[in-house]
Structure formats: C-alpha cells, structure tokens
Write an enzyme that holds these catalytic residues in place. Structure first.
Site, PDB file in Angstrom:
ATOM      1  N   GLY A  44       0.816  -1.206   0.000  1.00 36.30           N
ATOM      2  CA  GLY A  44       0.000   0.000   0.000  1.00 36.30           C
ATOM      3  C   GLY A  44       0.842   1.245   0.000  1.00 36.30           C
ATOM      4  O   GLY A  44       2.023   1.225   0.358  1.00 36.30           O
ATOM      5  N   ASN A 111       1.606  -9.393   7.709  1.00 33.57           N
ATOM      6  CA  ASN A 111       0.329  -8.762   7.398  1.00 33.57           C
ATOM      7  C   ASN A 111       0.210  -8.572   5.898  1.00 33.57           C
ATOM      8  O   ASN A 111       1.085  -7.964   5.277  1.00 33.57           O
ATOM      9  CB  ASN A 111       0.247  -7.408   8.121  1.00 33.57           C
ATOM     10  CG  ASN A 111      -0.952  -6.570   7.728  1.00 33.57           C
ATOM     11  OD1 ASN A 111      -0.868  -5.375   7.548  1.00 33.57           O
ATOM     12  ND2 ASN A 111      -2.095  -7.216   7.581  1.00 33.57           N
ATOM     13  N   ARG A 192       1.417   9.185   5.561  1.00 34.34           N
ATOM     14  CA  ARG A 192       1.499   8.248   4.442  1.00 34.34           C
ATOM     15  C   ARG A 192       1.655   8.982   3.107  1.00 34.34           C
ATOM     16  O   ARG A 192       2.315   8.485   2.194  1.00 34.34           O
ATOM     17  CB  ARG A 192       0.252   7.348   4.433  1.00 34.34           C
ATOM     18  CG  ARG A 192       0.134   6.400   5.618  1.00 34.34           C
ATOM     19  CD  ARG A 192       1.146   5.274   5.584  1.00 34.34           C
ATOM     20  NE  ARG A 192       0.867   4.292   4.593  1.00 34.34           N
ATOM     21  CZ  ARG A 192       0.294   3.097   4.823  1.00 34.34           C
ATOM     22  NH1 ARG A 192      -0.063   2.772   6.044  1.00 34.34           N
ATOM     23  NH2 ARG A 192       0.093   2.236   3.842  1.00 34.34           N
ATOM     24  N   HIS A 270      -8.567  -4.597   7.929  1.00 35.77           N
ATOM     25  CA  HIS A 270      -7.329  -5.232   7.476  1.00 35.77           C
ATOM     26  C   HIS A 270      -6.147  -4.933   8.400  1.00 35.77           C
ATOM     27  O   HIS A 270      -5.061  -5.428   8.181  1.00 35.77           O
ATOM     28  CB  HIS A 270      -7.025  -4.743   6.056  1.00 35.77           C
ATOM     29  CG  HIS A 270      -6.051  -5.588   5.297  1.00 35.77           C
ATOM     30  ND1 HIS A 270      -6.199  -6.951   5.141  1.00 35.77           N
ATOM     31  CD2 HIS A 270      -4.916  -5.258   4.628  1.00 35.77           C
ATOM     32  CE1 HIS A 270      -5.206  -7.424   4.400  1.00 35.77           C
ATOM     33  NE2 HIS A 270      -4.407  -6.415   4.091  1.00 35.77           N
ATOM     34  N   TRP A 271      -6.369  -4.099   9.414  1.00 37.26           N
ATOM     35  CA  TRP A 271      -5.300  -3.680  10.316  1.00 37.26           C
ATOM     36  C   TRP A 271      -5.560  -4.164  11.733  1.00 37.26           C
ATOM     37  O   TRP A 271      -5.688  -3.381  12.667  1.00 37.26           O
ATOM     38  CB  TRP A 271      -5.193  -2.159  10.322  1.00 37.26           C
ATOM     39  CG  TRP A 271      -4.514  -1.567   9.140  1.00 37.26           C
ATOM     40  CD1 TRP A 271      -3.714  -2.196   8.240  1.00 37.26           C
ATOM     41  CD2 TRP A 271      -4.571  -0.196   8.737  1.00 37.26           C
ATOM     42  NE1 TRP A 271      -3.264  -1.311   7.297  1.00 37.26           N
ATOM     43  CE2 TRP A 271      -3.775  -0.075   7.569  1.00 37.26           C
ATOM     44  CE3 TRP A 271      -5.218   0.940   9.235  1.00 37.26           C
ATOM     45  CZ2 TRP A 271      -3.612   1.133   6.904  1.00 37.26           C
ATOM     46  CZ3 TRP A 271      -5.052   2.135   8.575  1.00 37.26           C
ATOM     47  CH2 TRP A 271      -4.256   2.233   7.428  1.00 37.26           C
TER      48      TRP A 271
END
Length: 290
Positions: A44, A111, A192, A270-271
């Site tokens: 990502g 992950n 990010r 997803h985290w």
C-alpha cells in the site's frame, strides 16, 4: 524499558546485495538469548515496517527480540528491479538478513503482503522459521465468495496507477483498510502521503507491482497451491470486516495447512494489529511463547 522510537530502534544491514532497513528491540539484557520474532508489513502507498507495527513493538519487545523489517521496495530499504516473484525475492532477502545478523531461526508475523513473504519463507527456508502468525495474508488466501479484485485492491490500483495521485485517493484507500474510521486521522493521511509521493517510494511501488504483473511468475504467487507443504504451526488471524482480503479467503488455508488455527476479530478491518492492538499483542505473545 526506555521509550522505543523510530530513531532509537532504526538499523541497516547489507544482505543479498541489498541495503535493508529494520527496527530492533529486545527484552532488557536478553538480546542474545531471547526468541526472535520478525514482523513483515503489508503493501500500500507509503507502507513501511514502522507504519504497520511501530505501536506493537513495545509489547512484543518485552518478550522477544523483535525485528520490524522494511521489505525490499519499501521504507528505507533498497528499491531493486526484481528477478523473481515478489514473495520469493523478499523471502530470500529476509533469509539473507537473518544470516547477516546471526539469527538461525525466528517466528514470523506477516500482514497482507508480508503474510505472503512469511509463507514463502516457511516454504523455501523452512529451517529458519518457527511459527507463523498471518493477518489477512496475501497469496495464501483465496476469495471463495467475495469478488476479485476486492474493494481494497481496486483502491490500491487506483492510487498506484494514477499519473498524479491525490490525497483523496489515499484517504479512500486508507478508509477501506480500517473498520474503525477514527484510525484514519489527518495525521496518518499526511504521514502516508509524504512517503507515498516520494519518488524513491513510487519507484519501489512500481517495481513491486511489476513483479505481480509478470505472467512468468504468476504461479509462484499462488501460495495457496503449496499450503499443504507448510509444516510449521500457523495462526491465521482475520478482521471480520476486512475489505482487502475478505474473511472467506481464510477457508482454503485453514483447510489445507496441516497445523492451522483461525482467530477472527469482530468490528475489525485489514489492520488488526492497530484496531485490535491489545488483543492482537496478547495472541502473539501467547502463540509464540507456548
């Protein structure tokens, strides 16, 4: 234990011809004798070992010598052109890093993308791998009911293929990653964004993506076809509301890995390591300690 910051835990090493960046911490006075846990982050925009696992490090480092590794093409590690599928390339790099650091064997937490690398480690370097804790892992999961590509993968591709990606696209991607939208703060988006739009980061992302698009290596990324060969104990963990690698993707892995168990986090995307940090940390410590 002194506060563990990005700077205080930051390390680099040469391995497999690459400069790899990682973070390391361990129980006070037990660096040499403590069990080792290596944590491999997801992909990502702007992803890195610290962005995925920095908040988990203080707890795990009370029990284990813990390494958070920037995989090749991410963070402050080198961004090479790949000569094989990404999972194999990254696994070989991590194996070389272990040799460089004198680590014979480690447990792994992976992950998403890092889950695929951890599985490939177990398949290609089995003597180096103890137990595997996988969170919504790539490669080993097969969406039996959810459509492909998933919502999360679509948002990822939109950002990575845009000639000039936007903050709105990045926020859209991050919002899909988490069930708890309070996690997606303005600070997270800016952090990010700064990394994701860095030219070096974009080069790494493009090279990683190109490896998955190469038809010559496509079969090597289908880790679910080799799941029956995984001999290590495996703890599959999934967020029930995961919109990147949905929960139905766990079923084939759960059925075919000989020594697998599954833990599902409710109200979680997803985290899991962030949204359910306390529960995740307890699971990891218990799984690797017994």
């Amino acid at each position: 234990m002194a506060e563990l910051t990005y700077e205080s835990t930051s390390r680099t090493a040469k391995a497999a011809g690459l400069t790899l960046h990682y973070h390391e911490a361990a129980p006070a006075g037990r660096t040499a004798g403590a069990p080792v846990v290596i944590m491999l982050h997801g992909g990502g925009p702007g992803a890195s070992a610290w962005s995925n696992f920095g908040r988990n490090l203080p707890v795990l480092a009370e029990h284990f010598r813990t390494l958070l590794v920037d995989q090749p093409c991410f963070g402050r590690s080198d961004k090479p052109e790949l000569d094989k599928d990404y999972f194999s390339f990254s696994a070989d790099a991590v194996a070389a890093l272990m040799d460089e650091l004198g680590i014979d064997r480690a447990h792994f937490i992976g992950n998403s993308l890092g889950g695929g690398t951890a599985v490939r480690m177990a398949l290609n370097h089995p003597d180096k791998v103890g137990k595997l804790l996988l969170m919504g892992p790539g490669g080993i999961s097969v969406n039996l009911f959810a459509p492909d590509p998933t919502e999360g993968i679509k948002r990822l591709l939109e950002f990575n293929t845009a000639p000039e990606p936007t903050r709105e696209q990045l926020r859209g991607f991050l919002s899909v990653m988490a069930y708890d939208q309070s996690v997606v703060t303005d600070e997270l988006v800016e952090e990010r964004w700064a990394s994701a739009t860095d030219p070096d980061t974009r080069l790494g992302s493009a090279r990683m993506g190109a490896s998955f698009a190469d038809p010559a290596w496509a079969e090597d990324t289908m880790l679910w076809r080799e799941a029956h060969r995984i001999t290590q104990p495996v703890l599959l963990t999934w967020g029930r509301e995961d919109r990147v690698n949905p929960l139905d993707g766990a079923l084939v892995a759960l059925k075919t890995i000989p020594d697998a168990r599954l833990h599902v986090f409710p109200h979680c995307g997803h985290w899991a390591q962030t949204e359910r940090a306390d529960e995740f940390n307890r699971l990891a410590v218990d799984f690797f300690s017994h």
